[in-house]
Design a protein around this motif. Structure first.
Motif, PDB file in Angstrom:
ATOM      1  N   ASN A  73       0.842  -1.205   0.000  1.00 31.84           N
ATOM      2  CA  ASN A  73       0.000   0.000   0.000  1.00 31.84           C
ATOM      3  C   ASN A  73       0.872   1.247   0.000  1.00 31.84           C
ATOM      4  O   ASN A  73       1.960   1.269   0.574  1.00 31.84           O
ATOM      5  CB  ASN A  73      -0.900   0.033   1.230  1.00 31.84           C
ATOM      6  N   LEU A 104      -3.306   3.818  -2.915  1.00 30.05           N
ATOM      7  CA  LEU A 104      -3.611   2.489  -3.408  1.00 30.05           C
ATOM      8  C   LEU A 104      -3.523   1.509  -2.244  1.00 30.05           C
ATOM      9  O   LEU A 104      -2.533   1.497  -1.506  1.00 30.05           O
ATOM     10  CB  LEU A 104      -2.635   2.043  -4.500  1.00 30.05           C
ATOM     11  N   THR A 108      -1.450  -7.413  -8.297  1.00 27.81           N
ATOM     12  CA  THR A 108      -2.332  -7.871  -7.223  1.00 27.81           C
ATOM     13  C   THR A 108      -3.639  -8.436  -7.787  1.00 27.81           C
ATOM     14  O   THR A 108      -4.137  -9.460  -7.318  1.00 27.81           O
ATOM     15  CB  THR A 108      -2.639  -6.714  -6.256  1.00 27.81           C
ATOM     16  N   HIS A 155      -3.854  -2.558  -1.405  1.00 25.40           N
ATOM     17  CA  HIS A 155      -3.857  -3.889  -2.025  1.00 25.40           C
ATOM     18  C   HIS A 155      -4.436  -4.936  -1.081  1.00 25.40           C
ATOM     19  O   HIS A 155      -4.167  -4.927   0.121  1.00 25.40           O
ATOM     20  CB  HIS A 155      -2.429  -4.306  -2.368  1.00 25.40           C
ATOM     21  N   SER A 192      -0.402  -2.609  -9.088  1.00 27.26           N
ATOM     22  CA  SER A 192      -1.775  -2.958  -8.717  1.00 27.26           C
ATOM     23  C   SER A 192      -2.332  -4.050  -9.623  1.00 27.26           C
ATOM     24  O   SER A 192      -3.105  -4.906  -9.189  1.00 27.26           O
ATOM     25  CB  SER A 192      -2.671  -1.716  -8.750  1.00 27.26           C
ATOM     26  N   VAL A 202      -7.718  -4.113  -5.551  1.00 32.04           N
ATOM     27  CA  VAL A 202      -7.006  -2.886  -5.182  1.00 32.04           C
ATOM     28  C   VAL A 202      -8.029  -1.765  -5.081  1.00 32.04           C
ATOM     29  O   VAL A 202      -8.864  -1.588  -5.981  1.00 32.04           O
ATOM     30  CB  VAL A 202      -5.908  -2.510  -6.199  1.00 32.04           C
TER      31      VAL A 202
END
Length: 340
Positions: free
Chosen positions: A152, A216, A177, A218, A174, A225
């Motif tokens: 993050n 952001l 993820t 995760h 992202s 995300v």
């Protein structure tokens, strides 16, 4: 007792002085208080006002009035010169968007000389979310070792020249993820770029006032995300009504209608002006095409949650603009190879 030699006496005298200096250093360290902008001597003349953060510190519709009211109180107190102690002890639910909004206001006031101290949530889950969010990249404070290794992050800037590579890198991360491979997402990138451009080109009177925060968060367990973008500018409504819509306000029912029209159809659909409205339709198009989901917009006295069909006039208006959205595996896959 054996008589000490002059050399031994000299050594013991030096050691005594050294130990005394060390004790003074320890006392001095203990007399300092941690703050967001550094260490404050205990004998400072600052007066701190305690502010308790709402127990449900998140920007979902149900809690938005309390959170925005709290943010507005911080702004008002800070602009009057009041230093604050942000007490988070009672938080039982916390959202990354609210964290970003708080951070954006605190950073603005710190630059104006306001000092903050504070506490973390006692709730372990909330404390972990706060520590993993990227908040402590900007605010002085210890992070538990278990929370220090996080994907993050929160990016911020003071101008229109943030390296595009920095944004591209975080967006590519992202995608890893979500889709388990790094890659480009032109849709997500275009959303962030339009938000950033609006902040830099329209939200602030002077270039040196420009600040935005892009966060952001995760979640590897559900390949999700969460994104949020916030600035403390004048907001979408003021941008429109003080500019292009100055002579066309009567064509809209209210401020909710202005923002909804700007996103869904473009301002030209109502006014006949050959101008689509500062990139907002681009963001909505990406939402409509299912490249992003759960789009929420807060600006001035308007709260819109497009997924939940909530269009609401806030009692506590937010001076600025906040966006929130998510991307997960129910979205249209868009993960192109990274160009070298």
């Amino acid at each position: 007792m054996k008589k000490l030699s002059p050399k031994q006496k000299k050594y013991l005298l030096k050691r005594g002085r050294r130990e005394l200096r060390n004790k003074k250093r320890i006392r001095k360290t203990r007399s300092l208080r941690q703050s967001t902008s550094g260490l404050i001597p205990q004998n400072h003349s600052f007066s701190f006002l305690d502010l308790r953060t709402p127990s449900k510190f998140k920007l979902e519709y149900e809690y938005s009035e309390d959170v925005i009211g709290y943010i507005n109180k911080i702004k008002a107190l800070g602009r009057s010169g009041q230093h604050m102690n942000i007490i988070m002890d009672d938080i039982v639910e916390i959202g990354e968007g609210a964290i970003s909004m708080l951070l954006s206001v605190m950073e603005e006031l710190v630059r104006a000389g306001i000092v903050f101290t504070g506490t973390k949530p006692k709730d372990k889950t909330c404390k972990a979310i706060l520590e993993k969010s990227g908040f402590f990249k900007f605010v002085n404070g210890k992070v538990d070792e278990s929370n220090s290794n996080s994907k993050n992050t929160i990016l911020n800037t003071g101008d229109n020249n943030t390296p595009q590579s920095e944004l591209a890198f975080e967006i590519a991360k992202s995608m890893e993820t979500i889709w388990e491979q790094k890659g480009r997402s032109p849709s997500v990138y275009s959303c962030v770029f339009e938000m950033m451009r609006n902040s830099c080109d329209h939200a602030f009177k002077k270039d040196n006032q420009i600040r935005w925060h892009f966060a952001l968060s995760h979640s590897d367990t559900d390949n999700t995300v969460k994104f949020s973008f916030v600035d403390n500018g004048k907001g979408i409504i003021k941008t429109f009504t003080e500019g292009i819509l100055k002579n066309f306000v009567n064509l809209f029912q209210d401020n909710v209608d202005i923002i909804e029209t700007a996103f869904k159809n473009g301002i030209d659909s109502r006014t006949g002006l050959s101008w689509r409205g500062k990139g907002l339709p681009t963001i909505f198009d990406n939402y409509s095409d299912n490249h992003i989901k759960n789009l929420v917009v807060i600006s001035n006295n308007v709260y819109i949650d497009f997924d939940r069909s909530i269009r609401y006039k806030l009692k506590n208006a937010f001076s600025g603009t906040y966006y929130y959205w998510k991307v997960d595996q129910t979205c249209v896959k868009e993960c192109f190879p990274i160009k070298k």
